[in-house]
Motif scaffolding. Structure first.
Motif, mmCIF file in Angstrom:
data_model
loop_
_atom_site.group_PDB
_atom_site.id
_atom_site.type_symbol
_atom_site.label_atom_id
_atom_site.label_comp_id
_atom_site.label_asym_id
_atom_site.label_seq_id
_atom_site.Cartn_x
_atom_site.Cartn_y
_atom_site.Cartn_z
ATOM 1 N N LEU A 1 0.582 -1.767 -0.058
ATOM 2 C CA LEU A 1 -0.017 0.018 -0.013
ATOM 3 C C LEU A 1 1.047 1.000 0.230
ATOM 4 O O LEU A 1 0.311 2.051 -0.446
ATOM 5 C CB LEU A 1 -0.794 -0.345 1.656
ATOM 6 N N VAL A 2 1.323 1.277 1.243
ATOM 7 C CA VAL A 2 2.759 2.469 1.244
ATOM 8 C C VAL A 2 3.585 2.706 -0.616
ATOM 9 O O VAL A 2 3.558 3.583 -0.548
ATOM 10 C CB VAL A 2 3.422 2.082 2.588
ATOM 11 N N SER A 3 3.699 1.958 -1.162
ATOM 12 C CA SER A 3 4.733 1.667 -2.014
ATOM 13 C C SER A 3 3.895 2.298 -3.095
ATOM 14 O O SER A 3 4.320 2.949 -4.222
ATOM 15 C CB SER A 3 5.846 0.317 -2.407
ATOM 16 N N ALA A 4 2.615 2.255 -3.048
ATOM 17 C CA ALA A 4 1.948 2.141 -3.750
ATOM 18 C C ALA A 4 1.104 4.133 -4.141
ATOM 19 O O ALA A 4 1.096 4.674 -5.123
ATOM 20 C CB ALA A 4 0.185 1.239 -4.162
ATOM 21 N N VAL A 5 1.248 4.618 -2.560
ATOM 22 C CA VAL A 5 0.480 5.677 -2.281
ATOM 23 C C VAL A 5 1.964 7.174 -2.675
ATOM 24 O O VAL A 5 2.040 7.462 -3.770
ATOM 25 C CB VAL A 5 0.216 5.998 -1.151
ATOM 26 N N LEU A 6 2.992 6.153 -2.621
ATOM 27 C CA LEU A 6 4.437 6.565 -3.105
ATOM 28 C C LEU A 6 4.410 6.679 -4.900
ATOM 29 O O LEU A 6 5.235 8.064 -4.949
ATOM 30 C CB LEU A 6 5.073 6.042 -2.110
ATOM 31 N N ALA A 7 4.473 6.379 -4.994
ATOM 32 C CA ALA A 7 5.047 5.467 -6.289
ATOM 33 C C ALA A 7 3.581 6.524 -7.559
ATOM 34 O O ALA A 7 3.864 7.332 -8.017
ATOM 35 C CB ALA A 7 3.997 4.276 -7.148
ATOM 36 N N GLY B 1 4.884 10.172 -4.534
ATOM 37 C CA GLY B 1 5.638 10.758 -4.033
ATOM 38 C C GLY B 1 5.699 11.645 -2.737
ATOM 39 O O GLY B 1 7.162 11.602 -2.521
ATOM 40 N N ARG B 2 4.932 11.284 -1.637
ATOM 41 C CA ARG B 2 4.887 11.969 -0.288
ATOM 42 C C ARG B 2 4.316 10.867 0.345
ATOM 43 O O ARG B 2 2.821 10.869 0.069
ATOM 44 C CB ARG B 2 5.177 13.677 -0.524
ATOM 45 N N ILE B 3 3.915 11.170 1.799
ATOM 46 C CA ILE B 3 3.011 10.854 2.481
ATOM 47 C C ILE B 3 2.717 12.150 3.564
ATOM 48 O O ILE B 3 3.942 12.566 3.828
ATOM 49 C CB ILE B 3 3.121 9.758 3.096
ATOM 50 N N ASP B 4 1.665 12.969 3.926
ATOM 51 C CA ASP B 4 2.092 13.837 5.011
ATOM 52 C C ASP B 4 1.321 13.243 5.694
ATOM 53 O O ASP B 4 1.014 13.907 7.516
ATOM 54 C CB ASP B 4 1.527 15.583 4.464
ATOM 55 N N LEU B 5 0.132 12.053 6.508
ATOM 56 C CA LEU B 5 -0.754 12.400 7.224
ATOM 57 C C LEU B 5 -1.180 10.983 6.581
ATOM 58 O O LEU B 5 -1.648 10.422 5.880
ATOM 59 C CB LEU B 5 -2.340 12.710 7.413
ATOM 60 N N LEU B 6 -0.518 10.590 8.008
ATOM 61 C CA LEU B 6 -1.608 8.599 8.280
ATOM 62 C C LEU B 6 -2.166 8.725 9.745
ATOM 63 O O LEU B 6 -2.443 9.595 10.156
ATOM 64 C CB LEU B 6 -0.392 7.749 8.613
#
Length: 271
Positions: free
Chosen positions: A64-70, A73-78
């Motif tokens: 999941l995290v790899s798919a979002v970053l692909a 390119g960023r994650i600001d909030l979980l």
């Protein structure tokens, strides 16, 4: 310009209830939101990209995290919202059932957090918002294991907040009381039901039937999630809803004996 435009959020357990309302609220506020559910659903929250993820499976979380970053390119909030409920006498659940509860409600939070922290840290900061419960502050009868896991979320969240502030990452926990969702109906049943608790269990079921129609809507909690996600000075703990605030204040200021009697009376237990 909207300060949240271009920011990416992940909300676990976003197919219904608090997760769905929080995902929609964040999307309206300008976040690019990815919601998760264990199974792919047809109609997800508005303006939210739904992806499948099982928080009890490390490989699923990493995918999941790899798919979002692909994609961004960023994650600001979980927002760690995925969870299951369990109402039972403490001795009515096997060790295996309690482990399963903790695997979703606590270790699922840890898996998701560990998976996103490197990306959030690399970006220079962000937020983690954990959905706790007022039962993480005030244990209630017939929720021993659920209260235990929510107490664990409280301790984990506060410790993590101290550790991650050096990286401009803040951690908050949200403490709702009863919320009008299908959460209670979808909770797991005790796997070692005992006749000694039949009467008390019936009383708890009656209590839930009485309070749920008057409980807070998921949107009430979603508003607090958004506040924790966007405040310049986020707090470590937020109660969500009138009932949660009242109970929290009562626990803090009422004599212990008075609070004990009030709690037992609410749960139809002899005082």
């Amino acid at each position: 310009m909207n300060a949240n435009f271009g920011k990416t959020a992940i909300v676990t357990g976003a197919s219904s209830g608090i997760g769905r309302a929080s995902a929609e609220s964040l999307a309206r506020a300008g976040f690019t939101v990815f919601g998760t559910s264990r199974r792919v659903i047809g109609a997800g929250p508005g303006r939210v990209t739904m992806l499948s993820c099982d928080v009890t499976d490390g490989e699923s979380v990493d995918t999941l995290v790899s798919a979002v970053l692909a994609q961004t390119g960023r994650i600001d909030l979980l927002v760690n919202n995925a969870g299951i409920g369990l109402q039972a006498g403490a001795e009515e659940s096997s060790i295996e059932q309690v482990q399963a509860l903790f695997d979703v409600n606590l270790f699922g939070v840890v898996r998701m957090t560990n998976a996103v922290l490197p990306a959030v840290r690399l970006k220079g900061g962000g937020r983690i918002v954990n959905i706790g419960s007022i039962l993480g502050v005030i244990p209630a009868p017939y929720s021993a294991h659920y209260s235990a896991v929510k107490h664990a979320i409280e301790g984990y969240s506060e410790s993590l907040d101290h550790e991650t502030r050096a990286f401009n990452i803040r951690v908050s926990v949200i403490e709702p009381a009863f919320v009008r969702t299908v959460f209670d109906q979808n909770g797991i049943k005790p796997d070692c039901m005992m006749k000694e608790y039949d009467q008390a269990r019936a009383g708890v079921d009656t209590l839930l039937r009485d309070v749920m129609p008057k409980a807070d809507l998921p949107e009430v909690v979603a508003e607090v999630v958004l506040r924790a996600a966007t405040s310049e000075r986020p707090r470590r703990r937020y109660t969500a809803g009138k009932a949660a605030r009242q109970v929290s204040l009562l626990r803090r200021f009422a004599p212990a004996e008075v609070f004990d009697k009030a709690l037992r009376k609410q749960f139809r237990l002899p005082v």
